[in-house]
Design an enzyme around this catalytic site. Structure first.
Site, mmCIF file in Angstrom:
data_model
loop_
_atom_site.group_PDB
_atom_site.id
_atom_site.type_symbol
_atom_site.label_atom_id
_atom_site.label_comp_id
_atom_site.label_asym_id
_atom_site.label_seq_id
_atom_site.Cartn_x
_atom_site.Cartn_y
_atom_site.Cartn_z
ATOM 1 C CB ALA A 79 -0.885 -0.022 1.241
ATOM 2 N N GLY A 119 0.576 -5.064 0.636
ATOM 3 C CA GLY A 119 -0.558 -5.031 -0.284
ATOM 4 C C GLY A 119 -0.179 -5.539 -1.672
ATOM 5 C CD GLU A 122 -2.538 -7.712 2.256
ATOM 6 O OE1 GLU A 122 -2.154 -6.541 2.115
ATOM 7 O OE2 GLU A 122 -3.275 -8.082 3.177
ATOM 8 C CD GLU A 142 1.342 -5.858 5.167
ATOM 9 O OE1 GLU A 142 2.111 -6.816 5.434
ATOM 10 O OE2 GLU A 142 0.647 -5.825 4.133
HETATM 11 C C1 3H9 Z 1 0.529 -2.338 3.382
HETATM 12 O O1 3H9 Z 1 0.796 -2.806 2.313
HETATM 13 C C2 3H9 Z 1 -0.806 -2.470 4.037
HETATM 14 C C3 3H9 Z 1 -1.656 -3.492 3.320
HETATM 15 O O2 3H9 Z 1 -1.759 -4.653 4.110
HETATM 16 C C4 3H9 Z 1 -2.977 -2.934 2.960
HETATM 17 C C5 3H9 Z 1 -3.880 -2.616 4.095
HETATM 18 C C6 3H9 Z 1 -5.253 -2.121 3.690
HETATM 19 N N1 3H9 Z 1 4.633 3.425 0.115
HETATM 20 O O3 3H9 Z 1 13.372 1.791 0.884
HETATM 21 P P1 3H9 Z 1 13.818 2.553 -0.304
HETATM 22 C C7 3H9 Z 1 9.422 4.796 -1.024
HETATM 23 S S1 3H9 Z 1 1.703 -1.477 4.246
HETATM 24 C C8 3H9 Z 1 5.115 4.617 -0.214
HETATM 25 O O4 3H9 Z 1 14.791 3.661 -0.118
HETATM 26 P P2 3H9 Z 1 14.983 0.140 -1.358
HETATM 27 C C9 3H9 Z 1 10.449 5.176 0.028
HETATM 28 O O5 3H9 Z 1 9.894 6.063 0.968
HETATM 29 C C10 3H9 Z 1 3.113 -1.470 3.180
HETATM 30 N N2 3H9 Z 1 6.418 4.842 -0.480
HETATM 31 O O6 3H9 Z 1 14.351 1.599 -1.474
HETATM 32 C C11 3H9 Z 1 11.518 5.802 -0.821
HETATM 33 O O7 3H9 Z 1 11.085 7.095 -1.151
HETATM 34 P P3 3H9 Z 1 12.131 8.288 -1.250
HETATM 35 C C12 3H9 Z 1 3.793 -2.784 3.149
HETATM 36 C C13 3H9 Z 1 7.249 3.798 -0.395
HETATM 37 O O8 3H9 Z 1 15.282 -0.289 -2.732
HETATM 38 C C14 3H9 Z 1 11.480 4.966 -2.110
HETATM 39 O O9 3H9 Z 1 10.197 4.326 -2.115
HETATM 40 N N3 3H9 Z 1 5.010 -2.668 2.411
HETATM 41 C C15 3H9 Z 1 6.797 2.522 -0.052
HETATM 42 O O10 3H9 Z 1 16.060 0.138 -0.344
HETATM 43 C C16 3H9 Z 1 12.544 3.895 -2.168
HETATM 44 O O11 3H9 Z 1 12.483 3.110 -0.978
HETATM 45 C C17 3H9 Z 1 6.154 -2.345 3.013
HETATM 46 O O12 3H9 Z 1 6.207 -2.180 4.201
HETATM 47 C C18 3H9 Z 1 5.425 2.351 0.208
HETATM 48 N N4 3H9 Z 1 4.906 1.148 0.529
HETATM 49 O O13 3H9 Z 1 13.835 -0.777 -0.771
HETATM 50 C C19 3H9 Z 1 7.348 -2.196 2.122
HETATM 51 N N5 3H9 Z 1 7.860 1.675 -0.028
HETATM 52 O O14 3H9 Z 1 13.078 7.883 -2.349
HETATM 53 C C20 3H9 Z 1 8.100 -0.958 2.483
HETATM 54 C C21 3H9 Z 1 8.924 2.411 -0.379
HETATM 55 O O15 3H9 Z 1 11.302 9.467 -1.522
HETATM 56 N N6 3H9 Z 1 9.195 -0.715 1.571
HETATM 57 N N7 3H9 Z 1 8.561 3.682 -0.592
HETATM 58 O O16 3H9 Z 1 12.795 8.323 0.095
HETATM 59 C C22 3H9 Z 1 10.370 -1.367 1.614
HETATM 60 O O17 3H9 Z 1 10.552 -2.305 2.374
HETATM 61 C C23 3H9 Z 1 11.466 -0.904 0.703
HETATM 62 O O18 3H9 Z 1 11.176 0.418 0.353
HETATM 63 C C24 3H9 Z 1 11.663 -1.724 -0.595
HETATM 64 C C25 3H9 Z 1 12.682 -1.011 -1.496
HETATM 65 C C26 3H9 Z 1 12.181 -3.117 -0.220
HETATM 66 C C27 3H9 Z 1 10.378 -1.854 -1.366
#
Ligand code: 3H9
Length: 703
Positions: A79, A119, A122, A142
Site C-alpha cells: 500500500a 498489499g 496481497e 506490515e
Molecule cells: C501495506 O501494504 C498495508 C496493506 O496490508 C494494505 C492494508 C489495507 N509506500 O526503501 P527505499 C518509497 S503497508 C510509499 O529507499 P529500497 C520510500 O519512501 C506497506 N512509499 O528503497 C523511498 O522514497 P524516497 C507494506 C514507499 O530499494 C522509495 O520508495 N510494504 C513505499 O532500499 C525507495 O524506498 C512495506 O512495508 C510504500 N509502501 O527498498 C514495504 N515503499 O526515495 C516498504 C517504499 O522518496 N518498503 N517507498 O525516500 C520497503 O521495504 C522498501 O522500500 C523496498 C525497497 C524493499 C520496497
C-alpha cells in the site's frame, strides 16, 4: 530494466489506461502493467489503473487470460504508506480493487520481480497464480509498520502455506525468496530470464487447460496442514521476547487463528477489526514515522544535488581493536579492499583473528559460504606501517579516545595519505575540528562514528567539522548506503547526537537513586518502557571502571566510586550494581543496596517511593530537553534524525518513535512543567512549541 524485453515491447504497443497503467493484449493474454516509480506502491492512481485494467481484460473478447506485471525495479511493494495520513478518497478502495481482480473469471497470473510486499503480495494473492524470477522476494512486512496485512493477507496466505509458515512471514515480517515460495506453494512457477514472456506462456497454458482456476480464498490445502490450537500459544511463547511491547504481532496471531477457525468472509471481517485497531494506534503512527525518518536522514539541505561524490575504491583503517576490526568488516562485506594498520604485531593478529572468527560464526549460522568468507579475508591487507595507507581513498582512525594520540595520527596521515583522500575519525565525543587542525587539509577531515558492534549496528553518525568540504560530506552520506548503514549528520559538539542525548538519562538515573528507588527499580521501569536494559545494568555491562573512574583520585564521593573502590566493577568482576551468577544472570545486590542507602541518608533526601511512570519521566524528559537543545544549536538537521539515531544507536524502543516523537504524544507543556518541577531548565524551543501547540518531531535544526 529488471523485467525484460517482452515488457518493453508490450508497453511500446500498449494502450495507456492512466498515467501509471498500460493495457495490451499479447497472443490472447491481456497484460496489465503498472509503472509507478519508485516502488509501484498502491496509490490512488495505481488502484484506478488496476480496476480499469482488470475490467477491460474481463470484457476483452480476444483475451483468454490475464497477466499483471510491473515495470521498474520491483513488483508492487505495498500500500502507499504516504497515503495513510492523506488518503485519496476519490480512488476506489483497495478491497474493491482486489475483489474485482479475484472475481475475474479468466485465469489471472501475477508476474513478480523485485519485491512483492504487503498489499503487493496481497494483490498477487487475489490472482489465481503467481510466477516469479527466482531471486524475487515475497513478504507481508506490515508488522514493521505496526500493522497487519489488511487486504486479505492474513486469510489468504494461511490457505496456501499453512498457519505456521504464515505466522512466520507475517508476525516476524520475514519475506521468502521466490524459490522458497515455490516450495511452500506460494509461487506456482519460477521463470528464468524473460519474466513477462514466461508469465504469458504460463497464462496461455492455464487458459488452454480448460479447468477452472481456483481462487486462493477457496483453497484449503494450507489449512489442512497439521496444526492445532497449541501452534498459536507455542508461537506466542517462542517469540515473547521479540514481541515485547509491540501490539501488532498479537493481532496478527489472532487474525491467523480466525483464518483457521472461521469461514473466509467472517475471517475477513475479523482481519478488518484487528487492522483498524492497529491503524488507529500511536505505535503504528510511530513506526510509520520512523520508516520515512530513516529514509530522510541522507538528505542534507545545504548540499546541492549536484555535489560530486569522491570515488572510494580502497579503504584504510587504523587500529585493529574491537571498533577498528568491526569497521573494517563493513567494507570487506561491501567488496572493498581494506588495509588494516596497527602498531604492534600481536594487536594486529588479534584483530585479524577477531574478523575471521566473526565470519566463521556467520558461516556456522549458514549466512556466509566458505568461499565468501575467504573472499572477504582476501580483501584484507594487514600492515604495521601507516605508509601503506598511501593509496587509500578513505582512511578511518579507530584508536583510543585520546586527543593527543588522534592528533599525532592525523599529522602523520597528512604526510602519507594521497591528496583528495578522505581522513575520518571514529571518535565518539572528541572535537573533530581539533583533530582536523592537526592536518594541513581540514576540508578532507570528517567524523565517522560507528556504534559497537560496528559490523552490526546500523547507525553511522557522520560528523561534519567546521571546515569539512561539501563533497566529503556527500561522499560519507552516500558511502553509508554502500555499507548498509543509516547515516545521521551531526555537527561537532561533545558526544555528537546519540551520546550527548543519553548523557542526561545517565545523570538523572544516578541522581534518582539518591532519592529512594534502588538501581533495579530504575532499570525495571526503563525495561518496561521498552529498552532492552536499564542504565545500571548497562553500566555493569560496560564496566564501572571504564566510565571515568581513576583509582588514584577516587575519593568515595559517589556511589559508582565506592563500588569501584570495593572492586565491584561490573559483570567482569561478577558484581557491580547487581550480583551475577556463573551464567551472568543478575540479581539485586545487598552490598549495593547498603551503599545506596548510605548515600541516600547522607544526601539529606527523605527516601520516597517512585511509581514506574515517574521514574521514566525523571530519566527521559531531560533527554527530550537535550534533543530540543541539539535542534536549537543546529547540531542535528531535523528532529526525526535524532529519533533515528537513538532508535538505531541506543535501542530506544522503535514503537515509541524515538524521544522526539514520543514527547509529542505526551504533550510538550506537560514535559515543560515536569522539567521545571525537577529543577531542570526547559530549552527555549521546548517552551515555545509548548506555548504555540507545535510539534517537536517535525522541527528542523535551527542554527
Ligand atoms: C501495506 O501494504 C498495508 C496493506 O496490508 C494494505 C492494508 C489495507 N509506500 O526503501 P527505499 C518509497 S503497508 C510509499 O529507499 P529500497 C520510500 O519512501 C506497506 N512509499 O528503497 C523511498 O522514497 P524516497 C507494506 C514507499 O530499494 C522509495 O520508495 N510494504 C513505499 O532500499 C525507495 O524506498 C512495506 O512495508 C510504500 N509502501 O527498498 C514495504 N515503499 O526515495 C516498504 C517504499 O522518496 N518498503 N517507498 O525516500 C520497503 O521495504 C522498501 O522500500 C523496498 C525497497 C524493499 C520496497
Amino acid at each position: 530494466m529488471a523485467n525484460g524485453q517482452t515488457l518493453e515491447a508490450a508497453q511500446g504497443g500498449a494502450d495507456r489506461i492512466n498515467s501509471v497503467t498500460t493495457y495490451a493484449c499479447i497472443e490472447s493474454v491481456a497484460v496489465i502493467t503498472i509503472d509507478s516509480p519508485p516502488v509501484n506502491a498502491l496509490s490512488g492512481d495505481v488502484r484506478r489503473g488496476l480496476l480499469a485494467g482488470f475490467r477491460r481484460a474481463h470484457e476483452d473478447p480476444t483475451a483468454q487470460a490475464v497477466v499483471l506485471a510491473c515495470a521498474g525495479r520491483t513488483f508492487i511493494a505495498g500500500a502507499d504508506i504516504r497515503e495513510f495520513d492523506a488518503p485519496d478518497t476519490d480512488a476506489p478502495g483497495l478491497h474493491a480493487v482486489l475483489d474485482a481482480i479475484e472475481a475475474c473469471p479468466k485465469p489471472t497470473v501475477a508476474a513478480i520481480h523485485g519485491t512483492a510486499l504487503g498489499g503487493g503480495l496481497e494483490t498477487a494473492l487475489c490472482c489465481h497464480f503467481r510466477v516469479a524470477l527466482p531471486e524475487a522476494k515475497l513478504g507481508l512486512p506490515e508488522v514493521a509498520l505496526g500493522l497487519l496485512p489488511g487486504a486479505g493477507g492474513t486469510q489468504r496466505l494461511p490457505r496456501i502455506v499453512g498457519a505456521e509458515a504464515a505466522l512466520e512471514m507475517m508476525a516476524l515480517g520475514k519475506p521468502v525468496t521466490a524459490t522458497k515460495g515455490q516450495a511452500m506453494g506460494l509461487v506456482d512457477a519460477l521463470i528464468e530470464g524473460d519474466l513477462l514472456a514466461g508469465a504469458i506462456a504460463f497464462a496461455q497454458d492455464a487458459a488452454r487447460s480448460g479447468t477452472a482456476a481456483v481462487r486462493v480464498r477457496d483453497r484449503t490445502g494450507g489449512l489442512a496442514l497439521p496444526h492445532d490450537a497449541h501452534v498459536f500459544d507455542e508461537f506466542r511463547r517462542a517469540n515473547a521476547r521479540a514481541f515485547r511491547g509491540y501490539e501488532a504481532p498479537e493481532n496478527i496471531v489472532r487474525a491467523v487463528e480466525a483464518a483457521v477457525t472461521l469461514p473466509f468472509a467472517d475471517g475477513m471481517k475479523r482481519e478488518a477489526e484487528l487492522f483498524a485497531e492497529l491503524f488507529a494506534s500511536r505505535q503504528s503512527a510511530a513506526l510509520r514515522y520512523l520508516f520515512f525518518a530513516e529514509r530522510q536522514t541522507a538528505r542534507v539541505p545545504d548540499l546541492p544535488a549536484a555535489t560530486p561524490i569522491r570515488p572510494i575504491a580502497t579503504v584504510g583503517v587504523i587500529g585493529a581493536g574491537t571498533m577498528g576490526s568491526g569497521i573494517a568488516m563493513n567494507f570487506l562485506n561491501a567488496g572493498l579492499p581494506v588495509t588494516l594498520v596497527e602498531r604492534e604485531e600481536p594487536a594486529l593478529e588479534r584483530g585479524l583473528a577477531a574478523i575471521r572468527r566473526n565470519y566463521e560464526v556467520s558461516q556456522a549460522k549458514g549466512k556466509l559460504t566458505a568461499q565468501a568468507l575467504e573472499e572477504r579475508m582476501a580483501l584484507l591487507r594487514p600492515s604495521l606501517d601507516m605508509a601503506d595507507l598511501a593509496q587509500a581513498d578513505l582512511v578511518i582512525e579507530a584508536v583510543f579516545e585520546r586527543m593527543d594520540l588522534k592528533q599525532e595520527i592525523f599529522a602523520r596521515l597528512d604526510q602519507v595519505a594521497r591528496p583528495g583522500a578522505i581522513l575520518a575519525t571514529n571518535t565518539s565525543f572528541l572535537d573533530v575540528d581539533a583533530i582536523a587542525a592537526a592536518t594541513c587539509r581540514p576540508a578532507d577531515v570528517i567524523g565517522l562514528h560507528f556504534f559497537s558492534p560496528a559490523n552490526v549496528m546500523r547507525l553511522l553518525e557522520v560528523v561534519r567539522g567546521g571546515a569539512t568540504a561539501p563533497d566529503v560530506i556527500a561522499t560519507a552520506m552516500s558511502l553509508a548506503r554502500t555499507i548498509r548503514k543509516v547515516p545521521v549528520l551531526s555537527r561537532v559538539c561533545d558526544g555528537f547526537i546519540a551520546n550527548r542525548m543519553m548523557t542526561p538519562r545517565m545523570n538523572a538515573a544516578q541522581a534518582l537513586i539518591l532519592e529512594g528507588p534502588m538501581p533495579w527499580e530504575v532499570d525495571r521501569a526503563l525495561v518496561d518502557y521498552g529498552f532492552a536494559m536499564g542504565p545500571f545494568a548497562m553500566l555493569d555491562l560496560v564496566g564501572l571502571d571504564v566510565i571515568g573512574w581513576d583509582a588514584a583520585t577516587s575519593n568515595s564521593s559517589s556511589i559508582t566510586q565506592v563500588l569501584c573502590e570495593i572492586g565491584r566493577w561490573g559483570q567482569k568482576r561478577e558484581g557491580g550494581f547487581y550480583d551475577y551468577d556463573a551464567a551472568r544472570r543478575a540479581t539485586p545486590s545487598p552490598v549495593t543496596e547498603g551503599v545506596v542507602r548510605d548515600f541516600q541518608s547522607r544526601s539529606g533526601h527523605q527516601a520516597r517511593t517512585f511509581v514506574p511512570q515517574a521514574i521514566v519521566e525523571r530519566l527521559l524528559f531531560p533527554v527530550v530537553n537535550e534533543g530540543a537543545r541539539i535542534l536549537e544549536e543546529g547540531i542535528a538537521l531535523r528532529a526525526s534524525d535524532i529519533d533515528v539515531a537513538l532508535v538505531m544507536g541506543y535501542g530506544w524502543p522503535p514503537f515509541t518513535g524515538g524521544p522526539m516523537f514520543w514527547a509529542d504524544g505526551i504533550g510538550l507543556q506537560r514535559i515543560v512543567d515536569a522539567l521545571e518541577a525537577m529543577g531542570e531548565t526547559p530549552s527555549e524551543l521546548l517552551r515555545r512549541l509548548a506555548r504555540e501547540g507545535g510539534a517537536l518531531s517535525t522541527c528542523t535544526g535551527q542554527a
